[in-house]
Scaffold this motif. Structure first.
Motif, PDB file in Angstrom:
ATOM      1  N   ALA A 162       0.848  -1.192   0.000  1.00 17.22           N
ATOM      2  CA  ALA A 162       0.000   0.000   0.000  1.00 17.22           C
ATOM      3  C   ALA A 162       0.880   1.237   0.000  1.00 17.22           C
ATOM      4  O   ALA A 162       1.798   1.360   0.818  1.00 17.22           O
ATOM      5  CB  ALA A 162      -0.911   0.006   1.224  1.00 17.22           C
ATOM      6  N   GLU A 163       0.592   2.173  -0.927  1.00 16.06           N
ATOM      7  CA  GLU A 163       1.380   3.395  -1.047  1.00 16.06           C
ATOM      8  C   GLU A 163       0.453   4.602  -0.947  1.00 16.06           C
ATOM      9  O   GLU A 163      -0.530   4.701  -1.685  1.00 16.06           O
ATOM     10  CB  GLU A 163       2.127   3.428  -2.373  1.00 16.06           C
ATOM     11  N   PRO A 164       0.755   5.538  -0.059  1.00 19.15           N
ATOM     12  CA  PRO A 164      -0.099   6.732   0.052  1.00 19.15           C
ATOM     13  C   PRO A 164       0.104   7.647  -1.147  1.00 19.15           C
ATOM     14  O   PRO A 164       1.139   7.597  -1.821  1.00 19.15           O
ATOM     15  CB  PRO A 164       0.411   7.391   1.342  1.00 19.15           C
ATOM     16  N   ALA A 165      -0.892   8.474  -1.409  1.00 17.65           N
ATOM     17  CA  ALA A 165      -0.734   9.497  -2.442  1.00 17.65           C
ATOM     18  C   ALA A 165       0.473  10.365  -2.084  1.00 17.65           C
ATOM     19  O   ALA A 165       0.759  10.612  -0.918  1.00 17.65           O
ATOM     20  CB  ALA A 165      -1.997  10.348  -2.535  1.00 17.65           C
ATOM     21  N   ARG A 166       1.184  10.823  -3.096  1.00 16.97           N
ATOM     22  CA  ARG A 166       2.454  11.500  -2.881  1.00 16.97           C
ATOM     23  C   ARG A 166       2.323  12.696  -1.934  1.00 16.97           C
ATOM     24  O   ARG A 166       3.172  12.928  -1.079  1.00 16.97           O
ATOM     25  CB  ARG A 166       3.030  11.947  -4.227  1.00 16.97           C
ATOM     26  N   ARG A 167       1.238  13.459  -2.064  1.00 16.50           N
ATOM     27  CA  ARG A 167       1.119  14.666  -1.255  1.00 16.50           C
ATOM     28  C   ARG A 167       0.913  14.358   0.222  1.00 16.50           C
ATOM     29  O   ARG A 167       1.096  15.225   1.075  1.00 16.50           O
ATOM     30  CB  ARG A 167      -0.013  15.541  -1.767  1.00 16.50           C
ATOM     31  N   LEU A 168       0.531  13.121   0.551  1.00 18.73           N
ATOM     32  CA  LEU A 168       0.297  12.787   1.956  1.00 18.73           C
ATOM     33  C   LEU A 168       1.588  12.732   2.764  1.00 18.73           C
ATOM     34  O   LEU A 168       1.553  12.822   3.994  1.00 18.73           O
ATOM     35  CB  LEU A 168      -0.442  11.449   2.071  1.00 18.73           C
ATOM     36  N   PHE A 169       2.729  12.570   2.093  1.00 18.26           N
ATOM     37  CA  PHE A 169       3.992  12.529   2.829  1.00 18.26           C
ATOM     38  C   PHE A 169       4.261  13.847   3.552  1.00 18.26           C
ATOM     39  O   PHE A 169       4.985  13.873   4.551  1.00 18.26           O
ATOM     40  CB  PHE A 169       5.147  12.186   1.890  1.00 18.26           C
ATOM     41  N   SER A 170       3.702  14.944   3.052  1.00 17.11           N
ATOM     42  CA  SER A 170       3.840  16.223   3.753  1.00 17.11           C
ATOM     43  C   SER A 170       2.537  16.654   4.419  1.00 17.11           C
ATOM     44  O   SER A 170       2.552  17.219   5.518  1.00 17.11           O
ATOM     45  CB  SER A 170       4.308  17.318   2.780  1.00 17.11           C
ATOM     46  N   LEU A 171       1.403  16.376   3.782  1.00 14.38           N
ATOM     47  CA  LEU A 171       0.116  16.812   4.328  1.00 14.38           C
ATOM     48  C   LEU A 171      -0.257  16.072   5.614  1.00 14.38           C
ATOM     49  O   LEU A 171      -0.665  16.684   6.602  1.00 14.38           O
ATOM     50  CB  LEU A 171      -0.989  16.610   3.296  1.00 14.38           C
ATOM     51  N   LEU A 172      -0.150  14.761   5.601  1.00 12.29           N
ATOM     52  CA  LEU A 172      -0.624  13.987   6.748  1.00 12.29           C
ATOM     53  C   LEU A 172       0.194  14.256   8.012  1.00 12.29           C
ATOM     54  O   LEU A 172      -0.389  14.411   9.099  1.00 12.29           O
ATOM     55  CB  LEU A 172      -0.644  12.494   6.406  1.00 12.29           C
ATOM     56  N   ALA A 203       6.911  16.241   9.963  1.00  8.53           N
ATOM     57  CA  ALA A 203       6.714  17.369  10.871  1.00  8.53           C
ATOM     58  C   ALA A 203       7.216  16.971  12.254  1.00  8.53           C
ATOM     59  O   ALA A 203       7.408  15.783  12.550  1.00  8.53           O
ATOM     60  CB  ALA A 203       5.237  17.763  10.932  1.00  8.53           C
ATOM     61  N   GLU A 204       7.433  17.976  13.095  1.00  8.41           N
ATOM     62  CA  GLU A 204       7.883  17.751  14.465  1.00  8.41           C
ATOM     63  C   GLU A 204       6.991  18.503  15.437  1.00  8.41           C
ATOM     64  O   GLU A 204       6.404  19.536  15.091  1.00  8.41           O
ATOM     65  CB  GLU A 204       9.325  18.215  14.648  1.00  8.41           C
ATOM     66  N   LEU A 225      10.648  16.136  22.138  1.00 11.87           N
ATOM     67  CA  LEU A 225      10.624  16.184  20.677  1.00 11.87           C
ATOM     68  C   LEU A 225       9.871  14.978  20.149  1.00 11.87           C
ATOM     69  O   LEU A 225      10.182  13.833  20.515  1.00 11.87           O
ATOM     70  CB  LEU A 225      12.046  16.199  20.114  1.00 11.87           C
ATOM     71  N   ILE A 226       8.878  15.228  19.310  1.00 15.09           N
ATOM     72  CA  ILE A 226       8.095  14.154  18.686  1.00 15.09           C
ATOM     73  C   ILE A 226       8.178  14.347  17.172  1.00 15.09           C
ATOM     74  O   ILE A 226       7.774  15.395  16.659  1.00 15.09           O
ATOM     75  CB  ILE A 226       6.630  14.184  19.152  1.00 15.09           C
ATOM     76  N   ALA A 227       8.727  13.376  16.481  1.00 14.62           N
ATOM     77  CA  ALA A 227       8.857  13.433  15.020  1.00 14.62           C
ATOM     78  C   ALA A 227       7.764  12.576  14.386  1.00 14.62           C
ATOM     79  O   ALA A 227       7.500  11.450  14.839  1.00 14.62           O
ATOM     80  CB  ALA A 227      10.229  12.946  14.577  1.00 14.62           C
ATOM     81  N   ILE A 228       7.138  13.092  13.327  1.00 13.80           N
ATOM     82  CA  ILE A 228       6.008  12.426  12.667  1.00 13.80           C
ATOM     83  C   ILE A 228       6.330  12.284  11.185  1.00 13.80           C
ATOM     84  O   ILE A 228       6.599  13.273  10.496  1.00 13.80           O
ATOM     85  CB  ILE A 228       4.714  13.234  12.854  1.00 13.80           C
ATOM     86  N   THR A 229       6.313  11.064  10.688  1.00 10.85           N
ATOM     87  CA  THR A 229       6.621  10.799   9.284  1.00 10.85           C
ATOM     88  C   THR A 229       5.700   9.716   8.742  1.00 10.85           C
ATOM     89  O   THR A 229       5.130   8.928   9.516  1.00 10.85           O
ATOM     90  CB  THR A 229       8.086  10.346   9.110  1.00 10.85           C
TER      91      THR A 229
END
Length: 906
Positions: A162-172, A203-204, A225-229
């Motif tokens: 399963a691969e997310p839509a490309r824009r979700l790597f920054s939006l989500l 995002a962090e 610090l919480i990193a989200i990817t």
């Protein structure tokens, strides 16, 4: 022993359905894109590279200063039709317009700052017309469009990933970060509030304001610090959101000179300059502070939005780089509504707050995240043990009373036998160059202890020479002062010549000096051990560290090289340093072999291991010369041999010969080195054409060496985070079970490359949290760490987790709390919390029932993927080492990269 581990990973909950977020989208538009590109072209030096707008600074400014902007799209400047800005509501043109105009004007202002007297390319009248044109376009920005965005939009690859839509790597990640920041974290103490920091990937969340800790009559500051990817997992039905937790420390005094500041991150807390906006932005704005050699002072780097803030808000006083460098604590506490924090790194000096959080605190933060993401995202199911055989056949670490000497004797005999196999009757000639007498004596004492021999005896007639002979091992050690061999390199001051060429000349001079003082070994395997200062000693003058020059010089003299730190620069004991010096030397000699595995009968007895590693140096590499080189290492446990692949001869050579050939490869022109060299033009390390070339060449080499391995069962090990740079078909979305793909060709059955070939892909965090953090739990509130191989209950599963022990030097109470120190842990902030990583093991290729049927081998026993994952896991353990970060063959391949040291040539 825990039976379950929990990962800090989340996935879309199918019970919730699509996660539709009503957003507003602004596209760049052809008119605005053309105007910005024309203006940007006026700021660039002549270049044959295509124009790409430097929108990183603009995007940071928009996210920080435009209320309602959620995220900016990646590569929005590549197409005028692609989305550029995402907002919760349409941001007025009165807000976006000044930001774009200020940024565009800053391009020209930056050009003026960089001007030289002989630059005649400027046309002020043309630049004024371009700015006037831009002002007119900015006044009529593209309109906002309403667009419901599915934050769970997914496609499935042909291999079932399963691969997310490309824009979700920054939006989500932005959506997750803002959702979590809306709630304080409450755990046994005061509420902790978070601010959002947008990154290029993810995002962090940073707790703000920082917490204070009193120690040594000083106040030290730190934050959670919480990193989200967002990531994919091979063959998984849903993509994942990884949430990692750690400590961010803040510098309050910089113990370096301005010229030593290579680049450090600064987070700004600034109010919005718009009268109708909220009092304070929900974000911290990321910038970079560094010493600018052209200006001779500390300055913001060009992508930093801090450069433009004074133009947007002329009322408030923003921190000047020099003031921030000299008084960082003043700005961390804040001045008139503006605060700035310099993110701490070890080069800035000591810090009394240590890194990391322990599993109890991580579990509390993880529970807070889980609560904040319900019901849209759910936790990925816990993983269970797939085997009880966690380690290979190792000697017991804790021997019964009176048997410790027996254990050491067994290990010493094993090392001596391994050395005898490698030497094969030839002597080992060691040239030991020391700077401190205690190091010399420690090394001479530790060598016989490691291989179980009595103290050495001086050789008659050869002053300063010691010798050991026994059981096929003949070692001669010549002891001499290091002298000027270990001195700093002296670079030419002729700045008209490129730095890489001046460094190459300096290395050549050191090589000549080494040739005068260290002889080539005659009919012997050669090794040089040199005591040298740490890299911190040479940080002030770039290119002065002699370590790489000595490695090249020794290789040209036919010797391997091993370095040992000066006593005052080492944190551990002399005996420990001496032991690791010799063990690393044995490893370079190839005198190392994995212990016998305990997996079971499904593993062939004559199995060989092959590991691939890509060495990639940019212009910032150790010799300032860009290069890419494929390293392949083969280990045959039944023979006790380690070999490396020589692409020039298309054959396997002993590991020591591979290392010497990598370092003594000679000079390169334009950064081209070996079969995988890539040309460098106009300051760019690699261009598009070389990129395609070296990928094809690397894949050709891989296919060639796989053909050489068809004669016996082989386990191929590859680190996907490293190898997908030259083997793109290793990306998760390109993987197909029991198939290999190269280039644009179709996937091929594993048997095409060998009837008994298996492939295990290894992945760690790769600096991007690609593999989630974890902790073990018993379901009753107890948490901690444990070692083992982990996976879901699905028998067809191909993806497993591998966890190892915590070193005995890193044991701390599992309940240690840093963010909310308790009465029992007032000193907790200064305790280092060491957390073992979870290594992802993907059994990409094995002899499954389908694979055997396709090959006409229905009667053969089918492989169990869990067994092969267990085998790779057990390769992380060795009697002489703490648990390795990667399986031993991959460990050897990666460390071989230390010898890839190309030199530039005119």
């Amino acid at each position: 022993m825990y039976g379950t581990i929990r990962t800090a990973a989340y996935e879309p909950d199918p019970a919730h359905g699509a996660l539709l977020e009503p957003l507003h989208v602004m596209r760049l538009g052809e008119e605005l894109r053309t105007a910005l590109t024309d203006l940007y072209d006026r700021t660039r030096r002549q270049s044959d590279q295509p124009s790409r707008l430097p929108v990183r600074q603009l995007n940071s400014l928009l996210r920080a200063m435009a209320p309602g902007v959620v995220a900016t799209a990646r590569n929005a400047d590549a197409s005028s039709d692609s989305a550029w800005l995402y907002g919760r509501e349409p941001v007025p043109v009165e807000v976006v317009g000044p930001l774009v105009g200020t940024w565009a004007a800053g391009l020209l202002r930056g050009r003026e700052d960089d001007e030289t007297e002989d630059d005649d390319t400027r046309d002020p009248e043309l630049e004024d017309r371009l700015l006037e044109r831009l002002d007119a376009i900015v006044a009529n920005l593209p309109s906002w469009e309403s667009e419901p965005v599915d934050l769970t939009e997914t496609s499935v690859s042909s291999g079932g990933t399963a691969e997310p839509a490309r824009r979700l790597f920054s939006l989500l990640p932005e959506w997750v970060a803002h959702r979590l920041a809306a709630r304080p974290f409450r755990a046994l103490g005061p509420d902790i509030h978070f601010r959002v920091v947008s990154r290029e990937s993810g995002a962090e969340l940073v707790s703000w304001p920082p917490q204070a800790y009193e120690h040594k009559k000083r106040t030290w500051y730190y934050s959670a610090l919480i990193a989200i990817t967002v990531h994919t997992v091979p063959f998984a039905q849903r993509f994942r959101v990884h949430v990692s937790t750690s400590i961010r420390r803040w510098a309050t005094r910089l113990d370096i000179q301005p010229r030593e500041l290579r680049g450090t991150t600064v987070l700004l807390d600034v109010p919005l300059p718009w009268p109708d906006g909220p009092d304070r932005a929900p974000r911290l704005v990321e910038n970079t502070l560094a010493f600018d050699r052209s200006r001779g002072r500390v300055a913001w780097r060009r992508h930093s939005p801090a450069i433009l803030l004074p133009d947007l808000d002329i009322v408030r006083r923003y921190p000047e780089p020099a003031d921030l460098f000299s008084t960082p604590e003043k700005w961390l506490k804040g001045r008139k509504g503006i605060a700035a924090g310099i993110v701490y790194s070890p080069v800035l000096g000591p810090h009394s707050v240590a890194s990391g959080v322990m599993p109890k605190e991580r579990s509390l933060l993880d529970a807070w995240v889980e609560e904040g993401l319900r019901p849209m995202l759910r936790r990925v199911p816990d993983l269970s043990r797939v085997t009880r055989r966690n380690t290979p056949s190792l000697q017991p670490r804790s021997a019964p009373a009176g048997q410790a000497d027996t254990r050491e004797a067994v290990l010493a005999l094993s090392r001596r036998s391994a050395l005898a196999r490698v030497l094969n009757g030839a002597p080992l000639d060691v040239d030991l160059r020391w700077q401190s007498p205690e190091t010399r004596e420690g090394l001479l004492a530790e060598l016989p202890a490691l291989i179980g021999l009595p103290p050495g005896r001086p050789v008659d007639g050869a002053e300063g020479t010691w010798r050991w002979q026994a059981d096929g091992v003949d070692i001669r050690v010549r002891v001499r002062p290091a002298g000027s061999l270990a001195a700093a390199l002296e670079m030419s001051g002729d700045r008209r010549r490129p730095f890489a060429l001046r460094l190459a000349d300096t290395v050549s001079h050191r090589c000549a000096l080494v040739a005068e003082r260290i002889a080539q070994p005659e009919e012997a395997l050669g090794l040089a051990i040199i005591e040298i200062g740490g890299k911190e000693r040479f940080n002030v003058v770039p290119g002065s560290d002699p370590k790489h020059a000595l490695r090249i010089a020794c290789a040209r003299q036919g010797r391997l090289s091993q370095f040992v730190s000066l006593p005052q620069e080492a944190e551990d004991t002399l005996a420990h340093r001496a032991r690791w010096t010799w063990l690393d030397a044995f490893r370079q000699l190839g005198a190392i072999s994995p212990p016998a595995h305990r997996v079971g009968e499904g593993i062939p007895g004559d199995l060989q291991y092959v590991a691939l590693w890509l060495v990639r140096h940019t212009r910032k590499g150790p010799t300032r010369c860009p290069v890419r080189r494929l390293v392949a290492v083969r280990v045959r446990p039944d023979e006790g041999s380690v070999h490396g692949w020589d692409p020039g001869r298309a054959e396997w050579v002993p590991y020591p010969r591979l290392l010497r050939s990598l370092a003594a490869g000679g000079a390169t022109r334009d950064g081209a080195a070996g079969a995988l060299g890539a040309s460098s033009r106009k300051g760019h390390s690699f261009g598009a054409a070389p990129e395609q070339y070296w990928q094809k060449e690397a894949e050709r080499q891989i296919r060639t060496l796989l053909y050489q391995l068809r004669d016996r069962p082989t386990l191929l090990l590859a680190d996907t985070g490293n190898m997908r740079q030259c083997w793109p078909r290793l990306r998760n979305g390109s993987l197909v079970k029991d198939m290999l793909g190269f280039g644009d060709g179709p996937d091929q059955r594993l048997s095409v490359y060998g009837p008994d070939l298996r492939v295990i892909l290894v992945r760690d965090g790769n600096g991007r949290n690609e593999v989630p953090e974890w902790y073990a739990h018993d379901g009753k509130g107890k948490v901690g760490f444990t070692k083992g191989v982990w996976g879901p209950s699905d028998p067809d599963n191909r993806v497993f987790g591998s966890t190892a022990d915590v070193p005995h030097t890193a044991t701390l109470p599992k309940g240690l709390m840093k963010l909310v120190p308790t009465e029992l842990g007032r000193a907790a902030p200064r305790k280092t919390a060491w957390n073992p990583v979870c290594l992802e093991l993907t059994a990409l290729g094995c002899l499954s029932e389908k694979t055997l049927a396709d090959a006409g081998r229905e009667g053969d026993r089918a492989d169990l993927p869990a067994e092969w994952a267990t085998l790779a896991h057990q390769l992380r353990f060795h009697d002489d080492y703490p648990p390795l970060a990667r399986p031993l063959p991959l460990h050897l391949a990666r460390l071989a990269g230390e010898y890839v040291l190309p030199l530039a040539a005119p």
